[in-house]
Scaffold this active site. Sequence first.
Site, PDB file in Angstrom:
ATOM      1  N   HIS A  15       0.838  -1.199   0.000  1.00 55.66           N
ATOM      2  CA  HIS A  15       0.000   0.000   0.000  1.00 55.66           C
ATOM      3  C   HIS A  15       0.875   1.251   0.000  1.00 55.66           C
ATOM      4  CE1 HIS A  15      -0.259   1.243   4.574  1.00 55.66           C
ATOM      5  NE2 HIS A  15       0.947   0.871   4.241  1.00 55.66           N
TER       6      HIS A  15
ATOM      7  N   HIS B 298       3.497  -4.833   3.846  1.00 59.70           N
ATOM      8  CA  HIS B 298       3.411  -5.318   5.238  1.00 59.70           C
ATOM      9  C   HIS B 298       2.886  -6.739   5.240  1.00 59.70           C
ATOM     10  CE1 HIS B 298       3.841  -1.283   6.935  1.00 59.70           C
ATOM     11  NE2 HIS B 298       2.907  -0.852   6.095  1.00 59.70           N
TER      12      HIS B 298
ATOM     13  N   GLU C 186      -0.297  -3.618  11.722  1.00 64.82           N
ATOM     14  CA  GLU C 186       0.393  -3.323  10.469  1.00 64.82           C
ATOM     15  C   GLU C 186       1.893  -3.577  10.574  1.00 64.82           C
ATOM     16  OE1 GLU C 186      -0.848  -0.036   7.644  1.00 64.82           O
ATOM     17  OE2 GLU C 186       1.074   0.739   8.329  1.00 64.82           O
TER      18      GLU C 186
ATOM     19  N   CYS D 198       5.344   6.910   4.255  1.00 66.89           N
ATOM     20  CA  CYS D 198       4.245   6.007   3.867  1.00 66.89           C
ATOM     21  C   CYS D 198       3.569   6.426   2.566  1.00 66.89           C
ATOM     22  CB  CYS D 198       3.212   5.922   4.982  1.00 66.89           C
ATOM     23  SG  CYS D 198       3.951   5.303   6.485  1.00 66.89           S
TER      24      CYS D 198
ATOM     25  N   HIS E 296      -1.512 -10.804  -1.086  1.00 72.64           N
ATOM     26  CA  HIS E 296      -0.705 -10.550  -2.288  1.00 72.64           C
ATOM     27  C   HIS E 296      -1.429  -9.625  -3.274  1.00 72.64           C
ATOM     28  CE1 HIS E 296       1.847 -13.581  -0.541  1.00 72.64           C
ATOM     29  NE2 HIS E 296       2.801 -13.179  -1.364  1.00 72.64           N
TER      30      HIS E 296
ATOM     31  N   HIS F 153       4.984   0.430  -0.358  1.00 74.35           N
ATOM     32  CA  HIS F 153       5.730  -0.508   0.483  1.00 74.35           C
ATOM     33  C   HIS F 153       4.775  -1.607   0.921  1.00 74.35           C
ATOM     34  CE1 HIS F 153       3.864   2.371   3.239  1.00 74.35           C
ATOM     35  NE2 HIS F 153       3.900   1.411   4.167  1.00 74.35           N
TER      36      HIS F 153
HETATM   37  N1  LIG Z   1      -2.567   6.257  12.575  1.00 70.48           N
HETATM   38  C1  LIG Z   1      -1.787   5.733  11.589  1.00 70.48           C
HETATM   39  N2  LIG Z   1      -0.505   6.121  11.495  1.00 70.48           N
HETATM   40  C2  LIG Z   1       0.285   5.592  10.542  1.00 70.48           C
HETATM   41  C3  LIG Z   1      -0.225   4.613   9.659  1.00 70.48           C
HETATM   42  C4  LIG Z   1      -1.591   4.237   9.774  1.00 70.48           C
HETATM   43  O1  LIG Z   1      -2.113   3.397   9.019  1.00 70.48           O
HETATM   44  N3  LIG Z   1      -2.328   4.808  10.756  1.00 70.48           N
HETATM   45  N4  LIG Z   1       0.596   4.040   8.734  1.00 70.48           N
HETATM   46  C5  LIG Z   1       1.876   4.338   8.639  1.00 70.48           C
HETATM   47  C6  LIG Z   1       2.748   3.623   7.628  1.00 70.48           C
HETATM   48  O2  LIG Z   1       1.940   2.928   6.677  1.00 70.48           O
HETATM   49  C7  LIG Z   1       3.842   2.670   8.157  1.00 70.48           C
HETATM   50  O3  LIG Z   1       3.944   1.523   7.322  1.00 70.48           O
HETATM   51  C8  LIG Z   1       3.716   2.165   9.549  1.00 70.48           C
HETATM   52  O4  LIG Z   1       4.233   3.153  10.393  1.00 70.48           O
HETATM   53  P1  LIG Z   1       5.099   2.964  11.723  1.00 70.48           P
HETATM   54  O5  LIG Z   1       4.391   2.146  12.753  1.00 70.48           O
HETATM   55  O6  LIG Z   1       5.498   4.341  12.102  1.00 70.48           O
HETATM   56  O7  LIG Z   1       6.309   2.066  11.214  1.00 70.48           O
HETATM   57  P2  LIG Z   1       7.797   1.983  11.772  1.00 70.48           P
HETATM   58  O8  LIG Z   1       8.240   0.593  11.507  1.00 70.48           O
HETATM   59  O9  LIG Z   1       8.620   3.061  11.167  1.00 70.48           O
HETATM   60  O10 LIG Z   1       7.635   2.252  13.335  1.00 70.48           O
HETATM   61  P3  LIG Z   1       8.668   2.040  14.543  1.00 70.48           P
HETATM   62  O11 LIG Z   1       8.136   2.950  15.628  1.00 70.48           O
HETATM   63  O12 LIG Z   1      10.027   2.405  14.063  1.00 70.48           O
HETATM   64  O13 LIG Z   1       8.577   0.601  14.967  1.00 70.48           O
HETATM   65  C9  LIG Z   1       2.460   5.406   9.482  1.00 70.48           C
HETATM   66  N5  LIG Z   1       1.569   5.957  10.447  1.00 70.48           N
HETATM   67 ZN    ZN Z   2       2.463   0.969   5.569  1.00 64.90          ZN
END
Ligand SMILES: Nc1nc2c(c(=O)[nH]1)N=C([C@H](O)[C@H](O)COP(=O)(O)OP(=O)(O)OP(=O)(O)O)CN2
Ligand code: ZN
Length: 145
Positions: free
Chosen positions: A27, A43, A129, A37, A78, A41
Site C-alpha cells: 500500500h 506489510h 500493520e 508512507c 498478495h 511498500h
Molecule cells: N494512525 C496511523 N498512522 C500511521 C499509519 C496508519 O495506518 N495509521 N501508517 C503508517 C505507515 O503505513 C507505516 O507503514 C507504519 O508506520 P510505523 O508504525 O510508524 O512504522 P515503523 O516501523 O517506522 O515504526 P517504529 O516505531 O520504528 O517501529 C504510518 N503511520
Molecule cells: Zn504501511
Amino acid sequence: MIFQYYPTVSHSFTYELNKDLHFAAAHFIPSSLAGKCQDLHGHTYVVNVTVCGDALDESGFLVNFASIKELIHKRYDHTSLNEHEEFSGADSERFPTTEVLAAAIYAKVQAYLDGCANQPRCMQIIVRETPTSYVIYRPKMQEIM
Ligand SMILES: Nc1nc2c(c(=O)[nH]1)N=C([C@H](O)[C@H](O)COP(=O)(O)OP(=O)(O)OP(=O)(O)O)CN2
Ligand SMILES: [Zn+2]
C-alpha cells in the site's frame, strides 16, 4: 504460528470466537502528510476477528473459522490495497490506513454474518500493520443491537 493476547471487548453474548489470520499486501498513503508512507511498500498484516452470538449453526459453529479467514485472505493477500474499490478515491476516509482497513474488514465480516441464520455479530477487529503498530475497530453499540 500466531499467538498473541489482545484487548478484550465487553459483551453479554454466550459465545465469543476469535480468529487470527495474516496476509501480505502492498500500500501507499496518498497524502503529503504521510511521510515515508506515501511511497509504495508492503506489510504482513496480522488480523484478529472477534465474533459473538447466542446461537450455533447446524455444524455446532458460531461461524466456521475457515470462512472468516477465506473472506479476508482471499480478498487481500498478495494484492495492492490501493487497487481495491474500498480504498480508492480522494477521500481520506478511504485511504488504505490501518484504521480504514480495520473498518473495511469489519464491513466484510459483518455482511457475511448477516447471511447466517444464527445471526452472529462481529464485535471487534484488530489489525496489526507492523510489530509496533495496531488499530482496533469496534462497531457502535447501536450497530450491534
Ligand atoms: N494512525 C496511523 N498512522 C500511521 C499509519 C496508519 O495506518 N495509521 N501508517 C503508517 C505507515 O503505513 C507505516 O507503514 C507504519 O508506520 P510505523 O508504525 O510508524 O512504522 P515503523 O516501523 O517506522 O515504526 P517504529 O516505531 O520504528 O517501529 C504510518 N503511520
Ligand atoms: Zn504501511
